[in-house]
Enzyme design. Structure first.
Site, short mmCIF file in Angstrom:
data_model
loop_
_atom_site.label_atom_id
_atom_site.label_comp_id
_atom_site.label_asym_id
_atom_site.label_seq_id
_atom_site.Cartn_x
_atom_site.Cartn_y
_atom_site.Cartn_z
N HIS A 1 -47.63 -0.75 -45.10
CA HIS A 1 -48.08 -1.07 -46.67
C HIS A 1 -49.53 -0.63 -46.75
CE1 HIS A 1 -49.89 -5.48 -45.97
NE2 HIS A 1 -50.66 -4.50 -45.55
N ASP B 1 -57.00 -5.16 -54.55
CA ASP B 1 -55.68 -6.29 -54.35
C ASP B 1 -56.24 -7.54 -54.10
OD1 ASP B 1 -56.37 -6.23 -51.71
OD2 ASP B 1 -54.46 -5.49 -50.96
N ASN C 1 -46.76 -2.96 -41.20
CA ASN C 1 -45.28 -2.57 -41.91
C ASN C 1 -45.64 -1.03 -42.68
OD1 ASN C 1 -46.81 -3.41 -44.29
ND2 ASN C 1 -44.96 -4.79 -44.62
N GLU D 1 -45.63 -2.88 -50.82
CA GLU D 1 -44.86 -3.22 -49.72
C GLU D 1 -43.78 -2.18 -49.73
OE1 GLU D 1 -46.03 -5.24 -47.51
OE2 GLU D 1 -46.68 -7.07 -48.50
P1 PGA Z 1 -56.58 -5.30 -42.07
O1 PGA Z 1 -55.36 -5.12 -43.02
O2 PGA Z 1 -57.60 -4.14 -42.36
O3 PGA Z 1 -57.34 -6.54 -41.94
O4 PGA Z 1 -56.02 -4.55 -40.55
C1 PGA Z 1 -54.69 -3.95 -43.56
C2 PGA Z 1 -53.61 -4.12 -44.48
O5 PGA Z 1 -52.87 -5.00 -43.89
O6 PGA Z 1 -53.72 -3.71 -45.38
#
Ligand code: PGA
Length: 240
Positions: free
Chosen positions: A134, A66, A132, A139
């Site tokens: 995601h 992404d 959350n 989302e």
């Molecule tokens: P992080 O992010 O690996 O920096 O914890 C994960 C995400 O938000 O998908």
């Protein structure tokens, strides 16, 4: 879906890197989607060790999960900047990226979907999880059957995403591979570490399958692997 718990972040990262290395050994031209962010940094470190020790990735194609829309790719907080710092600056590898500067991001999604199709689908998809629930920038509320798409970021993501940037940054949209890519991937890996992730991990494991919690899709993916360190797994029953 299978859950695997490793004692420490290092052990978790090494196990994920070993797994990815074994996929590449068996299929040198594997198509491997990687997430940026803090979760996979250890995996990249151990994967680099494999490459330094002779793992041949000359035919392997990596795909980025992404990217933020509206953020210059050269910004240190962009997904590609993080991926470069952790992995691609250190190894000679082919990577396919979303072009966030493309005039029409939807066409860019079509292009990426076609690229994945043309290359026989994803062999591995290594993703983290947001607080959350995601996956990538899918989302809460994102239909499970979407491939790559433009996403309106959840408020939580706009806030938690600040941790990647050196100064306050307005985040509003992203471009992301879809949950359907995750479901169709031959080895989808959802990875989490640290006590901060323990609550969402428990929620996902206990949850019925619902688009309100994107990661709950794992319950419908028989080949999915949830890889956790002990801290992220701390709220789960010991028997898992
Ligand atoms: P992080 O992010 O690996 O920096 O914890 C994960 C995400 O938000 O998908």
């Amino acid at each position: 879906m299978k859950v695997e718990v490793h004692k420490t972040y290092d052990e978790l990262s090494k196990a994920a890197a070993d797994l990815i290395a074994s996929v590449i050994k068996n299929k040198p031209n594997a198509l491997i989607c990687v997430a940026s962010g803090h979760t996979p940094t250890g995996t990249f470190k151990f994967l680099r060790d494999h490459i330094d020790a002779g793992l041949d990735i000359s035919k392997t194609v990596f795909v980025s999960l992404d990217e933020w829309l509206g953020i210059d790719p050269s910004d240190a907080g962009s997904c590609i900047s993080m991926l470069r710092k952790d992995f691609f600056d250190h190894v000679k590898a082919r990577i396919e990226l979303f072009d966030v500067l493309a005039k029409d991001p939807r066409k860019e999604c079509d292009r990426m979907n076609k690229f994945i199709d043309d290359n026989g689908g994803l062999d591995v998809m290594l993703v983290g999880i947001g607080l959350n629930g995601h996956i990538g920038m899918n989302e809460p509320g994102t239909p499970f059957d979407k491939y790559a798409h433009v996403s309106d970021l959840a408020e939580e993501t706009k806030t938690s995403g600040q941790k990647y940037f050196t100064k306050p940054t307005t985040l509003s949209k992203g471009i992301t591979l879809g949950l359907r890519h995750f479901a169709e991937c031959r080895l989808p890996i959802l990875m989490a570490n640290g006590s901060k992730k323990s609550e969402i991990i428990k929620k996902v494991i206990d949850s019925p399958i619902t688009e309100k919690i994107p990661a709950s899709i794992i319950h419908r993916i028989s080949q999915a692997l949830v890889m956790l360190d002990a801290e992220a797994a701390s709220r789960l029953p010991q028997s898992l």
